[in-house]
Scaffold this motif. Structure first.
Motif, PDB file in Angstrom:
ATOM      1  N   LEU A   1      76.792  43.370  23.966  1.00  0.00           N
ATOM      2  CA  LEU A   1      77.010  42.689  24.944  1.00  0.00           C
ATOM      3  C   LEU A   1      78.697  41.952  25.137  1.00  0.00           C
ATOM      4  O   LEU A   1      79.234  42.251  26.156  1.00  0.00           O
ATOM      5  N   LEU A   2      78.749  40.855  24.912  1.00  0.00           N
ATOM      6  CA  LEU A   2      79.819  40.057  25.066  1.00  0.00           C
ATOM      7  C   LEU A   2      81.112  40.799  24.704  1.00  0.00           C
ATOM      8  O   LEU A   2      82.170  41.326  25.192  1.00  0.00           O
ATOM      9  N   ALA A   3      81.302  41.658  23.361  1.00  0.00           N
ATOM     10  CA  ALA A   3      82.108  42.622  23.540  1.00  0.00           C
ATOM     11  C   ALA A   3      82.894  43.860  23.972  1.00  0.00           C
ATOM     12  O   ALA A   3      83.959  43.633  25.204  1.00  0.00           O
ATOM     13  N   THR A   4      81.835  43.956  24.913  1.00  0.00           N
ATOM     14  CA  THR A   4      81.378  45.146  25.213  1.00  0.00           C
ATOM     15  C   THR A   4      81.755  44.514  27.182  1.00  0.00           C
ATOM     16  O   THR A   4      83.423  44.872  27.571  1.00  0.00           O
TER      17      THR A   4
ATOM     18  N   SER B   1      79.037  25.728  19.754  1.00  0.00           N
ATOM     19  CA  SER B   1      80.486  26.151  20.606  1.00  0.00           C
ATOM     20  C   SER B   1      81.920  25.957  19.779  1.00  0.00           C
ATOM     21  O   SER B   1      82.533  27.247  20.349  1.00  0.00           O
ATOM     22  N   LEU B   2      81.408  24.912  19.415  1.00  0.00           N
ATOM     23  CA  LEU B   2      82.673  25.018  18.724  1.00  0.00           C
ATOM     24  C   LEU B   2      83.142  26.403  17.161  1.00  0.00           C
ATOM     25  O   LEU B   2      84.288  25.832  16.991  1.00  0.00           O
TER      26      LEU B   2
ATOM     27  N   TYR C   1      82.325  31.880  24.140  1.00  0.00           N
ATOM     28  CA  TYR C   1      81.110  31.539  23.683  1.00  0.00           C
ATOM     29  C   TYR C   1      80.012  31.510  24.158  1.00  0.00           C
ATOM     30  O   TYR C   1      79.957  31.276  25.756  1.00  0.00           O
ATOM     31  N   ALA C   2      79.322  32.700  23.487  1.00  0.00           N
ATOM     32  CA  ALA C   2      78.298  32.334  24.734  1.00  0.00           C
ATOM     33  C   ALA C   2      77.023  32.341  24.045  1.00  0.00           C
ATOM     34  O   ALA C   2      76.016  33.094  23.028  1.00  0.00           O
ATOM     35  N   ALA C   3      76.234  31.175  24.305  1.00  0.00           N
ATOM     36  CA  ALA C   3      74.799  31.012  23.873  1.00  0.00           C
ATOM     37  C   ALA C   3      73.775  31.454  25.193  1.00  0.00           C
ATOM     38  O   ALA C   3      73.946  32.397  26.021  1.00  0.00           O
ATOM     39  N   SER C   4      72.176  31.606  24.557  1.00  0.00           N
ATOM     40  CA  SER C   4      71.531  32.378  24.861  1.00  0.00           C
ATOM     41  C   SER C   4      70.762  32.146  26.534  1.00  0.00           C
ATOM     42  O   SER C   4      71.214  33.258  27.614  1.00  0.00           O
ATOM     43  N   SER C   5      71.670  30.292  26.601  1.00  0.00           N
ATOM     44  CA  SER C   5      71.787  29.942  28.138  1.00  0.00           C
ATOM     45  C   SER C   5      72.482  30.789  28.758  1.00  0.00           C
ATOM     46  O   SER C   5      72.569  30.651  29.618  1.00  0.00           O
TER      47      SER C   5
END
Length: 195
Positions: free
Chosen positions: A19-22, A119-120, A143-147
């Motif tokens: 999803l992030l890549a898209t 995130s680091l 960086y994408a965390a679940s939240s």
């Protein structure tokens, strides 16, 4: 025609890495007319990557994926975070690449994880990996965390990073873009003196 390779190492289908890549690819495509996007989903190549590491010979599918990455004008690379670093599948794919194949290539890096604590990973693992390969990594990694999904800040970071990669593709250095949460140091001092 300008081309963009998008590599993601999400293990699920769909996955947050996919999803992030898209979304990152969409942010670049919106700024680069006629951009040809080729996606490499490493989940589908896991056995091919392992076979290549053992035998030294890539199969046809892996050879095509490597050519997509090496032949592209730019790269988006997204990995899930495992044990505070990139995934083994992600690193194994990078190990398949010729060490000189990404020299000077613009790269946008991203990572996903269950918590903000990781995130680091972008700055202590992913960015150094591509710096070692002498790629040109855009200033903003995402960086994408679940939240983060559905939260305010993620879309702005995706847009900023996509713009930086688009600028590099157009031959421009990434433009300085102020962030909404930036407060000049003198204002911080002034507000502290008042309290």
């Amino acid at each position: 025609m300008t081309s963009l390779a998008v590599v993601h190492a999400g293990l699920g289908s769909p996955s947050s890495s996919e999803l992030l890549a898209t979304r990152l690819a969409g942010a670049v495509s919106a700024r680069v007319p006629g951009l040809e996007v080729r996606t490499v989903q490493l989940r589908d190549l896991a056995r091919d990557v392992a076979d290549n590491l053992v035998t030294g010979f890539p199969g046809a599918r892996l050879r095509a994926a490597v050519q997509d990455v090496v032949g592209a004008d730019a790269l988006i690379a997204v990995t899930p975070t495992f044990n505070a670093s990139y995934s083994g599948l992600f690193k194994s794919f990078v190990d398949v690449l010729d060490p000189d194949s990404l020299v000077g290539k613009p790269v946008l890096i991203g990572a996903t994880g269950g918590t903000e604590r990781h995130s680091l990973v972008l700055d202590h693992a992913v960015r150094p990996l591509f710096a070692y390969l002498r790629a040109v990594v855009v200033p903003t990694g995402v960086y994408a965390a679940s939240s983060d999904w559905g939260a305010e800040g993620l879309p702005a970071r995706i847009e900023r990073a996509g713009g930086e990669l688009a600028d590099l593709l157009a031959g421009r250095p990434p433009a300085a873009r102020p962030t909404e949460d930036f407060v000049p140091f003198d204002q911080l001092l002034a507000s502290r003196a008042r309290s």
